[in-house]
Every structure is written in structure tokens, then in C-alpha cells.
Design a protein around this motif. Structure first.
Motif, short mmCIF file in Angstrom:
data_model
loop_
_atom_site.label_atom_id
_atom_site.label_comp_id
_atom_site.label_asym_id
_atom_site.label_seq_id
_atom_site.Cartn_x
_atom_site.Cartn_y
_atom_site.Cartn_z
N ILE A 1 0.49 -1.25 -0.05
CA ILE A 1 -0.31 0.01 -0.32
C ILE A 1 0.80 1.18 -0.47
CG2 ILE A 1 -2.49 1.31 1.28
CD1 ILE A 1 -2.44 -1.50 0.02
N ILE A 2 0.52 1.67 -1.14
CA ILE A 2 1.15 3.59 -0.76
C ILE A 2 0.56 4.79 -0.52
CG2 ILE A 2 2.45 5.50 -2.70
CD1 ILE A 2 2.13 3.14 -4.76
N SER A 3 -0.61 4.43 -0.76
CA SER A 3 -1.75 5.97 0.36
C SER A 3 -2.55 5.08 0.28
CB SER A 3 -1.28 6.95 -0.71
OG SER A 3 -1.92 6.71 -2.02
N GLY A 4 -3.52 6.26 0.89
CA GLY A 4 -5.11 5.72 1.99
C GLY A 4 -4.87 4.20 2.32
N THR A 5 -6.24 3.86 2.72
CA THR A 5 -6.75 2.39 3.44
C THR A 5 -7.50 1.68 2.37
OG1 THR A 5 -6.67 3.98 5.30
CG2 THR A 5 -7.40 1.80 5.74
N TRP A 6 -6.39 0.19 2.61
CA TRP A 6 -7.42 -0.30 2.22
C TRP A 6 -8.00 -1.50 2.71
CZ3 TRP A 6 -5.07 -4.23 -2.64
CH2 TRP A 6 -5.15 -4.63 -3.14
N ILE A 7 -9.02 -1.92 2.79
CA ILE A 7 -9.83 -2.79 4.00
C ILE A 7 -10.22 -4.44 3.03
CG2 ILE A 7 -12.14 -3.34 4.85
CD1 ILE A 7 -12.66 0.27 4.57
N HIS A 8 -9.58 -5.38 3.61
CA HIS A 8 -9.03 -6.37 3.08
C HIS A 8 -10.06 -7.46 4.11
CE1 HIS A 8 -7.27 -10.93 2.23
NE2 HIS A 8 -7.12 -10.78 2.94
N GLY A 9 -10.42 -8.46 3.77
CA GLY A 9 -12.06 -9.98 4.39
C GLY A 9 -11.62 -10.31 4.08
N GLU A 10 -11.70 -11.70 5.38
CA GLU A 10 -11.60 -12.75 4.80
C GLU A 10 -13.59 -13.62 5.27
OE1 GLU A 10 -7.69 -15.43 5.41
OE2 GLU A 10 -7.13 -13.08 5.44
N MET B 1 -8.03 -17.79 -3.23
CA MET B 1 -8.56 -17.49 -1.60
C MET B 1 -10.07 -16.25 -2.56
SD MET B 1 -6.98 -19.49 0.03
CE MET B 1 -7.12 -18.87 1.71
N LYS B 2 -11.23 -16.69 -1.53
CA LYS B 2 -12.46 -16.09 -1.13
C LYS B 2 -11.77 -14.74 -0.22
CE LYS B 2 -15.98 -19.03 -1.67
NZ LYS B 2 -17.49 -20.23 -1.45
N HIS B 3 -12.19 -13.48 -0.53
CA HIS B 3 -11.62 -12.04 -0.18
C HIS B 3 -12.64 -11.11 -0.79
CE1 HIS B 3 -9.58 -12.02 -3.30
NE2 HIS B 3 -9.58 -10.50 -2.66
N THR B 4 -13.07 -10.16 0.19
CA THR B 4 -13.04 -8.24 -0.14
C THR B 4 -12.17 -8.22 -0.21
OG1 THR B 4 -13.73 -7.76 2.38
CG2 THR B 4 -15.67 -9.30 0.65
N THR B 5 -12.44 -6.81 -0.66
CA THR B 5 -10.94 -5.67 -0.93
C THR B 5 -12.64 -4.40 -1.09
OG1 THR B 5 -9.97 -6.68 -2.12
CG2 THR B 5 -9.69 -4.83 -2.50
N ALA B 6 -11.58 -3.89 -0.27
CA ALA B 6 -12.41 -2.20 -0.66
C ALA B 6 -10.88 -0.57 -0.33
CB ALA B 6 -13.25 -2.08 0.67
N CYS B 7 -11.36 0.07 -0.62
CA CYS B 7 -11.00 1.04 0.12
C CYS B 7 -11.55 2.24 0.53
CB CYS B 7 -10.47 2.25 -0.72
SG CYS B 7 -9.30 3.36 -1.47
N ASP B 8 -11.28 2.13 2.08
CA ASP B 8 -12.22 3.87 2.63
C ASP B 8 -12.30 5.06 2.55
OD1 ASP B 8 -11.78 4.37 5.88
OD2 ASP B 8 -11.19 6.68 4.60
N ALA B 9 -13.16 5.29 2.22
CA ALA B 9 -14.26 6.44 1.77
C ALA B 9 -13.48 8.01 2.02
CB ALA B 9 -15.53 6.37 2.03
N GLY B 10 -12.29 8.06 2.51
CA GLY B 10 -11.48 9.18 3.52
C GLY B 10 -10.55 9.14 2.35
N SER B 11 -9.82 8.37 1.25
CA SER B 11 -9.35 8.44 0.05
C SER B 11 -8.64 7.33 -0.84
CB SER B 11 -8.07 9.42 0.10
OG SER B 11 -7.51 8.48 1.54
N GLU B 12 -8.20 8.13 -1.93
CA GLU B 12 -8.53 6.91 -2.88
C GLU B 12 -7.60 6.23 -2.02
OE1 GLU B 12 -7.12 8.22 -6.68
OE2 GLU B 12 -5.27 8.60 -6.36
N CYS B 13 -6.91 5.14 -2.55
CA CYS B 13 -6.42 3.93 -1.98
C CYS B 13 -5.48 3.74 -3.66
CB CYS B 13 -7.09 2.94 -2.02
SG CYS B 13 -7.91 2.75 -0.58
#
Length: 156
Positions: free
Chosen positions: A91-100, A120-132
Motif C-alpha cells: 500500500i502506497i496511500s489510502g487505507t485498503w480494507i481486506h476481508g476474509e 482464496m475468497k476475500h473482499t476488497t475495499a478502499c476507505d471513503a476518506g481517500s483513494e487507495c
């Protein structure tokens, strides 16, 4: 050492030298690669849900292994899914949200490292505060398969 022995020894040395030069790109190919972020060429990630953008560093994500700088827009979210190949990300910037499945989400800020093993099953998201933005290394062509959700039984 006989002349024939020297010739036999020389052959593997020549192949080794040729392999090193090919792997290194030859002496003439040694140079710095410098890409300020403003010079990166962004493109939509083919085959992904809308939102992710990619600046390819090496390889081709539509054909095989690749490295890239990738970014997700703030608030991006991909539901449960898998990839056919392993991805490694920093990760360079932002907050990546990883879910299993069955585990709490993990928030990954700048400097964090993540490996997504193939299948492997997972979810991926980026926090609403800034791009990832993140560096990604993929072991093969990009692909994504959304996990099937169990359908509720139809009421009779």
C-alpha cells in the motif's frame, strides 16, 4: 588439460554468459527507470468491476504476469471474490480494507503488505476518506470471479 576438454568446458561457460546477458538485458540496457507519478499512464483494469485504474510497469495484465501501480477510488468496494493467480501488494496511500470469510476486516495503511493467494475468497475495499494507491505484482493474467451468494429459498 586436453584441447577437447577445454572446448567442452568453454561451451557451458558461453551458455551461462549468454543467459546472464539476456536476463540482464545486456550491458547497453542498464539504465534507470524514472516515472514521476504525474507521468504514469492510467488505464481501466480490464475485467475488473468499474473503478480500479492501473499504470503498468512491466508485463501485460491481459496476457500474463505483470507489475503495476494500481489505484481504487475512495469508497470502492468489491464483494466476495477470488483471483486465479497470486497477487502481492504494498500500500502506497489510502487505507485498503481486506476481508476474509469469518474474520474481521483488516485495515491496511501506507507501507502495509498483502498477499492474496490464488483461489482464496476475500473482499476488497478502499476507505471513503481517500483513494487507495498500491504497488501490485501478479503471478499471471488478471482475472476475477465473484463468489456465488446463497440464494434464499423461494417462498411457496
Amino acid at each position: 588439460m586436453s584441447r577437447a576438454s577445454r572446448k567442452l568446458l568453454a561451451l557451458p561457460v558461453l551458455f551461462l554468459a549468454a543467459g546472464v546477458l539476456t536476463a540482464e538485458g545486456g550491458a547497453a540496457a542498464k539504465k534507470f527507470t524514472v516515472w514521476p507519478v504525474g507521468d504514469l499512464k492510467w488505464q481501466a483494469l480490464a475485467g475488473a468491476p468499474p473503478g480500479p485504474m492501473l499504470a503498468v510497469i512491466s508485463g501485460d495484465p491481459t496476457k500474463g504476469a505483470y507489475t503495476a501501480i494500481e489505484k481504487f477510488p475512495a469508497g470502492f468496494s468489491a464483494p466476495m471474490h477470488t483471483h486465479p493467480v497470486t497477487h502481492k501488494a504494498v500500500i502506497i496511500s489510502g487505507t485498503w480494507i481486506h476481508g476474509e470469510p469469518g474474520k474481521p476486516d483488516v485495515r491496511l495503511g501506507p507501507g502495509s503488505y498483502l498477499v492474496q493467494p490464488a483461489g482464496m475468497k476475500h473482499t476488497t475495499a478502499c476507505d471513503a476518506g481517500s483513494e487507495c494507491m498500491f504497488f501490485i505484482e501478479s503471478s499471471g493474467r488478471f482475472g476475477i470471479t465473484m463468489a456465488e451468494e446463497k440464494k434464499a429459498a423461494a417462498k411457496k
